[in-house]
Structures are given as C-alpha cells and as structure tokens.
Design a protein around this motif. Structure first.
Motif, mmCIF file in Angstrom:
data_model
loop_
_atom_site.group_PDB
_atom_site.id
_atom_site.type_symbol
_atom_site.label_atom_id
_atom_site.label_comp_id
_atom_site.label_asym_id
_atom_site.label_seq_id
_atom_site.Cartn_x
_atom_site.Cartn_y
_atom_site.Cartn_z
ATOM 1 N N LEU A 89 76.032 84.653 17.407
ATOM 2 C CA LEU A 89 76.878 84.418 18.579
ATOM 3 C C LEU A 89 76.665 85.495 19.640
ATOM 4 O O LEU A 89 76.582 85.200 20.834
ATOM 5 N N LEU A 90 76.571 86.730 19.200
ATOM 6 C CA LEU A 90 76.352 87.826 20.146
ATOM 7 C C LEU A 90 74.946 87.756 20.748
ATOM 8 O O LEU A 90 74.751 88.036 21.937
ATOM 9 N N GLY A 91 73.976 87.387 19.921
ATOM 10 C CA GLY A 91 72.621 87.233 20.429
ATOM 11 C C GLY A 91 72.540 86.145 21.484
ATOM 12 O O GLY A 91 71.885 86.321 22.525
ATOM 13 N N TRP A 92 73.232 85.044 21.246
ATOM 14 C CA TRP A 92 73.271 83.958 22.224
ATOM 15 C C TRP A 92 73.932 84.425 23.528
ATOM 16 O O TRP A 92 73.458 84.105 24.621
ATOM 17 N N ALA A 93 75.008 85.194 23.394
ATOM 18 C CA ALA A 93 75.695 85.713 24.582
ATOM 19 C C ALA A 93 74.771 86.612 25.395
ATOM 20 O O ALA A 93 74.842 86.643 26.621
ATOM 21 N N GLY A 94 73.872 87.321 24.714
ATOM 22 C CA GLY A 94 72.969 88.208 25.412
ATOM 23 C C GLY A 94 71.784 87.514 26.046
ATOM 24 O O GLY A 94 71.192 88.029 26.995
ATOM 25 N N LEU A 95 71.429 86.325 25.540
ATOM 26 C CA LEU A 95 70.250 85.618 26.045
ATOM 27 C C LEU A 95 70.582 84.561 27.091
ATOM 28 O O LEU A 95 69.668 83.978 27.680
ATOM 29 N N LYS A 96 71.857 84.312 27.324
ATOM 30 C CA LYS A 96 72.239 83.312 28.317
ATOM 31 C C LYS A 96 71.760 83.717 29.709
ATOM 32 O O LYS A 96 71.534 84.892 29.984
ATOM 33 N N ARG A 97 71.648 82.731 30.586
ATOM 34 C CA ARG A 97 71.173 82.993 31.945
ATOM 35 C C ARG A 97 72.052 84.009 32.657
ATOM 36 O O ARG A 97 71.565 84.866 33.386
ATOM 37 N N GLU A 98 73.357 83.888 32.475
ATOM 38 C CA GLU A 98 74.291 84.852 33.052
ATOM 39 C C GLU A 98 75.020 85.556 31.908
ATOM 40 O O GLU A 98 76.066 85.090 31.443
ATOM 41 N N PRO A 99 74.461 86.659 31.419
ATOM 42 C CA PRO A 99 75.051 87.335 30.264
ATOM 43 C C PRO A 99 76.395 87.975 30.586
ATOM 44 O O PRO A 99 76.732 88.188 31.747
ATOM 45 N N ILE A 100 77.130 88.255 29.534
ATOM 46 C CA ILE A 100 78.384 88.979 29.678
ATOM 47 C C ILE A 100 78.099 90.359 30.269
ATOM 48 O O ILE A 100 77.121 91.022 29.910
ATOM 49 N N ARG A 101 78.933 90.790 31.204
ATOM 50 C CA ARG A 101 78.788 92.127 31.783
ATOM 51 C C ARG A 101 79.609 93.145 31.005
ATOM 52 O O ARG A 101 80.693 92.838 30.521
ATOM 53 N N TYR A 102 79.056 94.344 30.907
ATOM 54 C CA TYR A 102 79.772 95.451 30.283
ATOM 55 C C TYR A 102 79.889 96.546 31.334
ATOM 56 O O TYR A 102 78.882 97.079 31.813
ATOM 57 N N VAL A 103 81.121 96.849 31.710
ATOM 58 C CA VAL A 103 81.363 97.829 32.759
ATOM 59 C C VAL A 103 82.492 98.762 32.330
ATOM 60 O O VAL A 103 83.288 98.425 31.455
ATOM 61 N N TYR A 104 82.542 99.917 32.967
ATOM 62 C CA TYR A 104 83.656 100.820 32.729
ATOM 63 C C TYR A 104 84.432 101.008 34.017
ATOM 64 O O TYR A 104 83.867 101.365 35.052
ATOM 65 N N LYS A 105 85.727 100.761 33.952
ATOM 66 C CA LYS A 105 86.624 100.997 35.068
ATOM 67 C C LYS A 105 87.796 101.829 34.573
ATOM 68 O O LYS A 105 88.087 101.868 33.372
#
Length: 213
Positions: A89-105
């Motif tokens: 599931l995580l691998g799929w999330a990383g390979l999608k055209r628009e991957p999940i963003r990881y940011v620090y705020k």
C-alpha cells in the motif's frame, strides 16, 4: 493474556536478528535519519519517503516476522503477511502520479509527527538503556520502531495518509499489549501513538461536521 513464548525465547529472537542483520539495520537507520532531516528542511522527496516506509514494512515482515519471530510464534506468519500488505500500500502511494506530500509545518500535528519519528530513531539506544543490553534488545527495523516512524511521518503527510493507518494502528495495540506483558518499556510509546492517531482522526471528523453544519 498468555503469550505462546517465554521472555527468554523472545530475547533470543533479537539476539539472532541483531547478530545476523545488524549491518542492514544500521543502513536502514542511517537512510531513515537522512530522509527525516531532508523532510524537515523542506526538501520535496515525497516518493522517496513513501518508498522508504514501504521498505520498512517489507523488512519488518520478512526479516523479522518470517525469518525469526515465526520460530517462536506461529502468529508471526500472519503478522508478516499484514506487514507486507502495508508495504504494498505504501509502495503504491509512492508510485502514484501525484504522490503523498511530506512536509513540516509549525503545527501541533506536524510537531507530534517529528517527536514520534525522532523517538523511533532513538529507539535502539533507549532499548539498550532501558530494556536489555545489546544484543538482547529490539533494535531498528523491527516492528515497533517501524510503526512509530511510520505514524510520525503520517502526521507530516499532506493530504494525511490516514487511509493507510489501519495496519499501523492495529500494531500499536498488538505490540503495545505485548510490551506491557513483557516489560518492554520502550514499546509503551506504541499505545500513546495509537491514542494520538485515534484522537486526531476523531477531532478531524468532528471539525469536518462542524464546518459542514
């Protein structure tokens, strides 16, 4: 609850794991530290983060559950399968055209994420100090620090990766309960992480309903 193994058998699993796989565990720790620092510095490495988390879960499933823990606990075969599912599931999330963003705020959610991720990285040293001397101690790459590191990064994901949190949340219960029975104090953080996840999800849903009203 009666565990199907003794405390000594449990510790012997870590001896076998640490003795055979310590170079890979150290490499995984270094890569995880570098990736976290890059996220905190604002670098856009979203695909790398999701794929790293996938590696974490695949490693814990195969190298820990299948290869070692299954020798004392038949349920480890099921656990390993669940961990591999999360890896996919995580691998799929990383390979999608628009991957999940990881940011620090500078928000409470993101700060919680940093604390959990840093705790996961500090886990080996804490375990050697508070639980057992090396090599009779859980180190990096085993399920509990994997779960804590993942949840920490989930708290820094945009949009939040909560649709993938079911398996990590399940492990906060399984691993946290076992930690209480075995006295692995470093894993008590799993229970706290689970409470934080549930609290955040409930608060988010309440806020959505209030906004929609």
């Amino acid at each position: 609850m009666q565990l199907p193994f003794s405390e000594r058998e449990f510790l012997d699993v870590f001896v076998a794991y640490n003795t055979a796989l310590w170079p890979a565990a150290v490499a995984l720790w270094i890569v995880s530290l570098v990736v976290l620092l890059l996220v905190l510095r604002g670098q856009r490495i979203d695909r790398v983060v999701s794929l790293l988390l996938a590696v974490h879960w695949a490693w814990a499933g195969i190298a820990y559950h299948f290869a070692y823990f299954a020798s004392i606990n038949p349920a480890a075969l099921l656990f390993g399968g669940i961990f591999l599912l999360e890896a996919l599931l995580l691998g799929w999330a990383g390979l999608k055209r628009e991957p999940i963003r990881y940011v620090y705020k500078r928000t409470a959610r993101h700060m919680i994420g940093v604390v959990l991720a840093v705790y996961a990285l500090a886990y080996p040293l804490l375990a050697m100090t508070l639980v057992q001397p090396y090599p009779y101690t859980p180190t990096f790459g085993v399920p509990c620090p994997t779960t804590l590191f993942t949840v920490g990064l989930f708290f820094m994901s945009t949009p939040a990766l909560w649709r993938l949190v079911a398996i990590p949340l399940l492990w906060t219960v399984i691993g946290g309960s076992a930690a209480v029975l075995l006295g692995v104090v470093t894993d008590f953080a799993l229970l706290g992480a689970g409470v934080l996840v549930i609290t955040y999800i409930i608060a988010r849903e309440v806020q959505k309903r209030l906004n929609a009203a």
